[in-house]
Design a protein around this motif. Structure first.
Motif, short mmCIF file in Angstrom:
data_model
loop_
_atom_site.label_atom_id
_atom_site.label_comp_id
_atom_site.label_asym_id
_atom_site.label_seq_id
_atom_site.Cartn_x
_atom_site.Cartn_y
_atom_site.Cartn_z
N ALA A 42 0.81 -1.23 0.00
CA ALA A 42 0.00 0.00 0.00
C ALA A 42 0.84 1.27 0.00
CB ALA A 42 -0.93 0.01 1.21
N SER B 136 0.22 5.22 -2.14
CA SER B 136 -0.33 6.38 -1.44
C SER B 136 0.04 7.69 -2.12
CB SER B 136 0.16 6.38 0.01
OG SER B 136 1.59 6.44 0.04
N GLN C 205 -10.50 1.88 -3.33
CA GLN C 205 -10.67 1.00 -2.18
C GLN C 205 -9.33 0.37 -1.83
OE1 GLN C 205 -12.90 -2.89 -2.39
NE2 GLN C 205 -14.40 -1.71 -1.23
N HIS C 206 -8.91 0.56 -0.59
CA HIS C 206 -7.62 0.03 -0.10
C HIS C 206 -6.47 0.53 -0.95
CE1 HIS C 206 -10.03 -2.47 2.50
NE2 HIS C 206 -10.55 -3.12 1.45
#
Length: 1478
Positions: free
Chosen positions: A1268, A1272, A1295-1296
């Motif tokens: 992730a 970002s 999402q996520h």
């Protein structure tokens, strides 16, 4: 994990199976596998049959190139084997592993991974296989048939009925004997039945050209008793034991398969391992081409599905994905029935619940073991299969009938072919090749030759060649009906190719080979066989047609050119193509030859005895009467050498048919115009070797044709010369005796001008008439015989008298006439041929014999000592001269037929004499030996044995044979008296006979019984039979032989012997002094002017068409044909009524559904009105009408709306993006059925894999995305630096840290092979122009104008595409466009794009899309209206200069253009924008 049930769907592919294969350097030993990479390296075993000479090479080659797989690390599994032993995760026990695999390793205890734990090793199982107790050897090497049928039959638990399977397989194999059938190869279920059906078909079929190849592709780890197949150097053969009782969960190989390919992935007991290899093998076979009849066709492959389980579904899915058509046999059970039940439903109605219901019905035993993920995967695969229903054909056993198996398979192939995109006519070409290969002219008529495609005659020429060589007359007729002209089709090369492909069993083929072997120019040092040329064909044809015809294809000479044979103005024949010029370069010289394409093709068909084909081609001929008679001649000559009785009868029947055709056309001509019809008889036909119809009929001995009334009228006309046929014979004889009567008008002439001419012209016309010449010769001959008899009986002096000298002069004139007939050669046939023709006539032989005998008698007569023998010889010669009178009287209509009967009976007499001689000699010898002792006089032996025995038949019984009339005075006791026979055996006194009288009497009675009663009555019966047989045809025979006499006297000098010597002297001066060649009289052979001949042939063609129409009408008027036509009409009416009933019922259902929908809408509207009125205070509460509850009608509508929305989302946007196999990878998507595509729909078990491709240009792409933190930094729904992450469809959900595809689930997470998460923007320039013809006018189709679009194909791609795609950050032009256009044109093209019209902007359904990355595009139309546009010319110049890494071309915008589906959608919008054809 090992499946508990071998019939369970163990079809999931192990990841370790996808190992990259190595290249195979030498495939010379496998001609059918050339040009392939070593896909077979993945297979562990290849069992096939080779000769012992190749075993050593195979033992070295196969282990180097074909590998097996071994588990190298033992990882203990939680399951136990059938024997209760501990097994590895691969399924093998510890003892079955190699020693290194059981040692402690770092991998032990971890999850077993085939990529890491399995290693390739050289295979040790290959060669031949023999099934124990069967004596059957499997592994025959065979060639690929024109049609290769793949049967997808996997682990069947319920079998079809044996009769249904046998009937199905027989129908399947009958359409293509020699096919390749690919099955699972195991001895269970339908696979076993298929093997047995193939075995029974091979035993019962008479097909010899190729055996049915049955290939079993099975998993090595599931084969029982496979240890017997292992041998390090190969097994030649290996013995395999069938043990069905002890096989457990494994399977045995089927003994009726001819080849096996056993595939190994290193596991034991896992089914379905072979499916990927089998799919690649089928794809490889389908890419090969087979040449037959001069036409190369890709080998079609069909997947025929009978019953089947989970593995079969996977096979069907792979087949459909690869474009292989599938035939589903409805009613066979399980998978086949599930697909058949839903095949006609819309994809939106194929839901998970529906599939679950079908599985519960057709998989009752296994349904409890099906998990939810299995059902979802089944639903997804079935949806994808049904979505491509153009590749799906449902065959219903009981309804369609077993005889329609080939129709179902052919229709499946045609549907698949029509669904493929293509340029031009290549797809139609492929469909036609399939129809011709399977000989289904009905399918070709109904589905190929339609208004959808206009066939050019030149496009049909290759198929025409194939239809001719493979003897498919219905297709030849179809091609002729659709524009093929034989005069354009038959070229020199085509004709040579056809003769090179004659049937080997054809008699003409053997005669050609004999002619080639006798080629005088063939050099002994030349190792290769001489090549066939047309002069070899001409050599054999001249033997068949006779020497009266000239060679049809002379030997080539330098400088000559082929020319047309028939002077019809509209004929155009192209025989001077490239191939023809190359032929002349190879040949030592040229020759002027006459080429009539229809004639050449007709001869080619006739010499092979192809009845229907010859009839079709003959109907196209111009010189049809001559053609029919020539064909009759060829067939009759071939039948004389044909050894096969059936072929001989067929040849004679076809010859008789052609004779009847000649009679039919001539009858039509004669009825229309007698004079023109008679011109056809004597016209010199250039096409048939400068002969005439009459000559051909005589050569072929076509008595029915010659006896035709019109021909006999012509012969009578020739017989009477210039005299009128109405003259009585008495008038002719009277004028012959007193020729001054000619000037009184007693004789009438046919030409009126002779009446006005003077006396010399009349006299010349009278005495030149054949009838007058004949009667003058009769009178002369009778005078000769009378004088000859007078000399022999009255005036035969030692010195010849003046009467005898006159006879010598007379005979000399006869010798001169016979010599003239021998050397008379108006056609230039040569002395040997004329001598052969002369002596082929019996009467000429009799004449020569009589003359030679007269010369012998004359020689003896001139020697005083031999005067009396000379008179005897001349007396015998007189008999021969008298026999010559029989030939003279053959012209008589009364005596002629009787003479023919006498000639036929003479043959019976000779056969009878052979039988009679047996009895005469046997009785004579026995009688002579019993009666007389040691007779030494030869003459009396002959008298006693033959002469007396022969006279006994007629009643002259020897007086002493019974001893009653015994008289010693009538015989010589010692045989010393030359005038008396020797006395029979006597007693001691010499006065009484001593021979057994009772025995001689018995022998005499038996002899008389058999000779007088049996043999003489047999002779009478033979005479009676001959008379009855000949009497029926006597008139025909007489009319046929009448021609010879008429032709003889037509060319005979008018003066009778001995005055004929004056005519001979005149001829001698003409031939030897003046050198004037002999010419046939114009009445029997005339060469017409070209224009006159063209008109005459056109008239003949017109009447030939009348004849064919009359024949067709008579055929339809036959009772049998009428009954058949009525039956076909009734069947058609029944089919139409059934179809109408179905249409009406469907229409009624649609109308009822529409009515229900309208009523529901009306009900809702009324409910809304009532509610609105009530809320507004109108009316009373008690007066509100009670309306039906809306829930019942609203819920279905709501559900229907959800279904429609789901289908719209799934089918419109996520078809390509949900393919299970991600492109160019081995990654498999999670199956997503249609109803689970929207994110709003709950999908709890949805667990898609993650995939992001590794690429080199990391600077121009997002990070991998598996964590992730790097994600970002990305700004979604905005312009992120140089990357625009905004969607044309609005803001998307993140999402996520990952964006969600706005069109729904795809079954794969990550960005796949795309560059950016979220939308990947592309540009698609649609560069178009109007399609124009050579005159510059815009082409139209269906009134609409036609567009051309610029398409590109990169070297790394298999598909054509628009020249667009992704762009460099900050650039406007796509990368693909820059690769095909020069850099100096980039700025100009950017300007064109800015000025273009936007036709589409939005989401693209691309197979590279994922849940987190997708493609959005802007399509811009750049259209050039004017062909002289400067920018268009500049663009074309730059396109021509593009490099080899890309192909670029203009293509017609059509719905069949072979580009990507999403690009085709854009083209459709562009076509709609300009109102153009699509």
């Amino acid at each position: 994990m090992e499946p508990s049930d071998p019939r369970r769907a163990g079809f999931e592919q192990e990841e370790g199976f996808g190992v990259h294969p190595r290249r195979v350097d030498d495939l010379g030993m496998f001609p059918n596998l050339r040009r392939s990479n070593s896909n077979l390296c993945k297979s562990r075993r290849l069992l096939c049959s080779f000769s012992s000479e190749k075993q050593e090479n195979l033992s070295a080659w196969i282990p180097e190139n074909i590998k097996k797989k071994e588990c190298m690390y033992f990882v203990e599994s939680s399951k136990l084997s059938d024997a209760g032993k501990v097994v590895c995760a691969c399924g093998y026990t510890r003892e079955e592993h190699v020693e290194e695999a059981t040692k402690p390793h770092a991998f032990q205890g971890k999850e077993w991974n085939p990529k890491k734990h399995v290693q390739e090793m050289p295979t040790d199982a290959f060669g031949d296989i023999v099934f124990s107790g069967l004596g059957q050897k499997v592994g025959k090497v065979g060639s690929v048939s024109l049609i290769s049928v793949s049967l997808a039959l996997h682990f069947v638990s319920a079998c079809m009925c044996v009769m249904c399977m046998c009937m199905f397989m027989y129908g399947l194999l009958s359409l293509s004997p020699g096919a390749w059938i690919i099955t699972g190869g195991s001895n269970t279920g339908v696979m076993k039945q298929v093997g047995e059906a193939v075995r029974d078909f091979s035993l019962s079929s008479s097909y010899k050209d190729g055996d049915v190849i049955t290939i079993g592709v099975a998993t090595w780890g599931t084969i029982h008793n496979r240890e017997g197949l292992v041998h390090p150097m190969g097994s030649f053969p290996a013995e395999y034991v069938l043990d069905e009782e002890g096989q457990g969960q494994l399977t045995c190989l089927d003994s009726n398969h001819s080849h096996f390919i056993l595939v190994d992935d290193g596991t034991h007991g896992r089914y379905g391992v072979e499916i990927p290899l089998r799919t690649k093998l089928e794809k490889f076979i389908s890419e090969q081409t087979k040449e037959r009849g001069g036409v190369a066709i890709k080998i079609p492959i069909v997947c025929v599905v009978l019953e089947g389980g989970p593995g079969t579904l996977h096979t069907i899915y792979n087949a459909i994905t690869n474009g292989t058509p599938c035939v589903i046999v409805e009613g066979s059970g399980r998978v086949a029935d599930v697909i058949a039940q839903v095949a006609n439903l819309p994809v939106s109605e194929i839901t998970i619940l529906l599939i679950q219901q079908k599985l519960s019905i057709f998989f009752q035993e296994m349904f409890e073991t099906f998990t939810e993920s299995w059902i979802i995967e089944w639903t997804k695969k079935i949806q994808d299969i049904v979505r491509r229903r153009q590749l799906l054909t449902i065959f219903r056993e009981g309804k369609d009938g077993q005889q329609d198996v080939d129709v179902a398979i052919l229709q499946a192939l045609l549907k698949a072919s029509r669904s493929q995109d293509h340029f031009g006519h290549e797809n139609w070409d492929h469909q036609l090749k399939l129809a011709v290969a399977w000989n289904r002219v009905d399918i070709a008529r109904s589905e190929i030759f339609t208004d959808e495609w206009q066939w050019k005659p030149a496009d049909l020429h290759p198929m025409m060649t194939a239809a001719l060589i493979s003897n498919k007359p219905e297709f030849v007729k179809l091609f002729l009906e659709n524009g093929v002209r034989l005069k354009e089709f038959v070229t020199w090369d085509i004709l040579l190719y056809l003769y090179e492909n004659l049937e080997p069993s054809c008699l003409f083929h053997s005669k050609l080979q004999k002619a080639l072997a006798e080629e005088p120019e063939r050099l002994a040092c030349t190792p290769t066989a001489p090549r066939l040329h047309m002069h070899h064909v001409a050599q054999v044809l001249r033997e068949l047609l006779g020497d009266s015809t000239q060679p049809l294809y002379p030997r080539p000479r330098h400088g000559d050119r082929p020319r047309l044979s028939l002077p019809v103005p509209h004929i155009k024949l192209n025989v001077q193509g490239v191939s023809l010029r190359s032929l002349y370069k190879r040949s030592p010289g040229h020759v002027t030859f006459t080429m009539d394409p229809v004639r050449d093709l007709l001869i080619w068909a006739v010499v092979q005895n192809r009845r229907e084909l010859a009839g079709i081609i003959w109907a196209q001929s111009q010189d049809c009467i001559a053609a029919a008679l020539a064909c009759s001649k060829i067939l009759k000559e071939l039948s004389k050498e044909e050894e096969d009785t059936d072929s001989l009868e067929e040849m004679l029947a076809l010859a008789d048919e052609f004779e009847h055709r000649a009679i039919g056309v001539f009858t039509e001509c004669y009825r229309k115009d007698e004079e023109r019809a008679q011109k056809l008889l004597t016209r010199v036909s250039e096409a048939w070797g400068k002969t005439t119809c009459l000559q051909l009929a005589l050569e072929a001995k076509d008595m029915k044709f010659v006896s035709h009334g019109g021909i006999q009228a012509f012969l009578t006309k020739v017989w009477w010369g210039q005299l009128s046929v109405d003259n009585g014979l008495w008038r002719v004889v009277l004028c012959m005796v007193a020729f001054p009567l000619l000037f009184t008008g007693l004789i009438s002439f046919r030409e009126k001008r002779l009446k006005a001419l003077g006396c010399p012209a009349r006299v010349r016309a009278f005495f030149n008439a054949p009838v007058v010449i004949f009667h003058l010769n009769i009178l002369s001959y009778f005078a000769f015989l009378c004088l000859f008899a007078y000399v022999l009986m009255v005036d035969f002096q030692p010195s010849p008298s003046w009467c005898e000298c006159l006879i010598y002069l007379w005979l000399f004139s006869l010798v001169c006439e016979e010599t003239r007939q021998l050397f008379y050669d108006p056609d230039g046939c040569g002395l040997m041929k004329m001598a052969s023709l002369y002596f082929s006539d019996f009467w000429n032989k009799l004449d020569v014999g009589a003359i030679l005998l007269f010369i012998a008698g004359l020689t003896c007569r001139l020697v005083p000592a031999l005067l009396y023998p000379g008179r005897i010889i001349l007396s015998l010669d007189f008999i021969m001269f008298c026999l010559r009178l029989m030939h003279i009287f053959t012209v008589s209509k009364t005596l002629g037929p009787k003479i023919i009967i006498v000639k036929r009976m003479m043959k019976d007499v000779f056969f009878f004499l052979f039988l009679l001689a047996v009895w005469v000699v046997s009785f004579g010898v026995a009688k002579q030996a019993i009666l007389i002792h040691n007779e030494s006089r030869v003459d009396w032996i002959f008298r006693g044995v033959v002469y007396h025995s022969y006279l006994t038949i007629f009643g002259q019984i020897p007086t002493y044979i019974d001893g009653v009339n015994f008289n010693m005075d009538q015989c010589s006791p010692n045989g010393t008296d030359p005038y008396k026979p020797r006395c029979p055996e006597t007693d001691t006194t010499g006065q009484a006979p001593a021979f057994p009288e009772w025995l001689t009497v018995i022998l005499l009675c038996l002899y008389l019984l058999f000779t007088n009663i049996l043999l003489l009555n047999l002779l009478i019966a033979m005479f009676n039979y001959t008379f009855q047989e000949v009497q029926e045809h006597t008139d025909q025979i007489w009319k046929f032989q009448r021609h010879d006499l008429i032709e003889e006297y037509h060319g005979r000098p008018p003066a009778p012997p001995p005055l004929i010597l004056l005519s001979h002297l005149q001829l001698l001066v003409k031939r030897l002094v003046l050198k004037i060649p002999a010419k046939r009289h114009r009445q029997l052979k005339s060469k017409l002017e070209k224009n006159e001949e063209a008109v005459l042939l056109s008239w003949e063609i017109y009447l030939k068409e009348n004849y064919l129409q009359n024949q067709q009408y008579q055929h339809h008027q036959r009772p049998e044909q009428k009954i058949q036509d009525i039956s076909e009409k009734v069947d058609t009416m029944v089919d139409l009524l059934d179809m109408d009933r179905v249409k009406r019922s469907g229409s009624m259902e649609q109308r009822l559904a529409l009515l229900e929908e309208q009523m529901a809408q009306t009900s809702r509207a009324l409910n809304w009105i009532v509610t609105a009125l009530k809320d507004s205070g109108f009316g009373l509460e008690a007066g509100v009408p009670a309306l039906a509850p809306q829930k019942a009608c609203d819920e279905p509508d709501a559900e229907l709306g959800v279904k429609r929305k789901a289908e719209e989302l799934g089918d419109q946007y996520h078809v390509n993006a949900r393919h299970l196999l991600y492109p160019n990878t081995l990654v498999t998507r999670f199956p997503v059925p249609n109803e689970k595509v929207p994110w709003e729909v709950e999908f709890l078990i949805y667990d898609p894999p993650f995939h992001t491709a590794e690429r080199k240009d990391l600077a121009f792409m997002d990070p991998v995305g598996d964590t992730a933190e790097p994600l970002s930094k990305i700004s979604y729904n905005a312009v992120d630096g140089l990357t625009d992450r905004r969607s044309f469809h609005g803001a998307y959900v993140v999402q996520h840290g990952l964006p969600l595809n706005p069109m729904g689930r795809t079954g794969l997470r990550g960005r796949g092979s795309l560059s950016w998460f979220g939308p990947n923007h592309t540009v698609q320039p649609v560069v178009t122009r109007w399609r124009r013809n050579q005159d510059g006018a815009i082409c139209r189709k269906s009134v609409k104008k036609m567009l051309e679009v610029l398409v590109v194909k990169l070297s790394c791609s298999e598909h054509w595409a628009l020249p667009g795609g992704s762009r460099e950050p900050g650039e406007m032009l796509p990368r693909k466009l820059k690769r095909v256009v020069r850099q100096e044109f980039w700025v100009t093209f950017e300007t064109l794009l800015m000025q273009g019209r936007e036709v589409y902007k939005g989401y693209m359904d691309d197979p590279r899309n994922t849940d987190n990355a997708w493609i959005e595009t802007v399509a811009i139309s750049v259209h050039f209206h004017d062909q002289n546009d400067v920018e268009l010319k500049r663009l074309n110049s730059h396109l021509q200069a593009c490099g080899p890494e890309a192909s670029v071309q203009w293509q017609v915008v059509d719905r069949r253009i072979p580009i990507y589906v999403d690009h085709k959608t854009i083209l459709q919008k562009v076509a709609a924008l300009f109102g153009a054809h699509f």
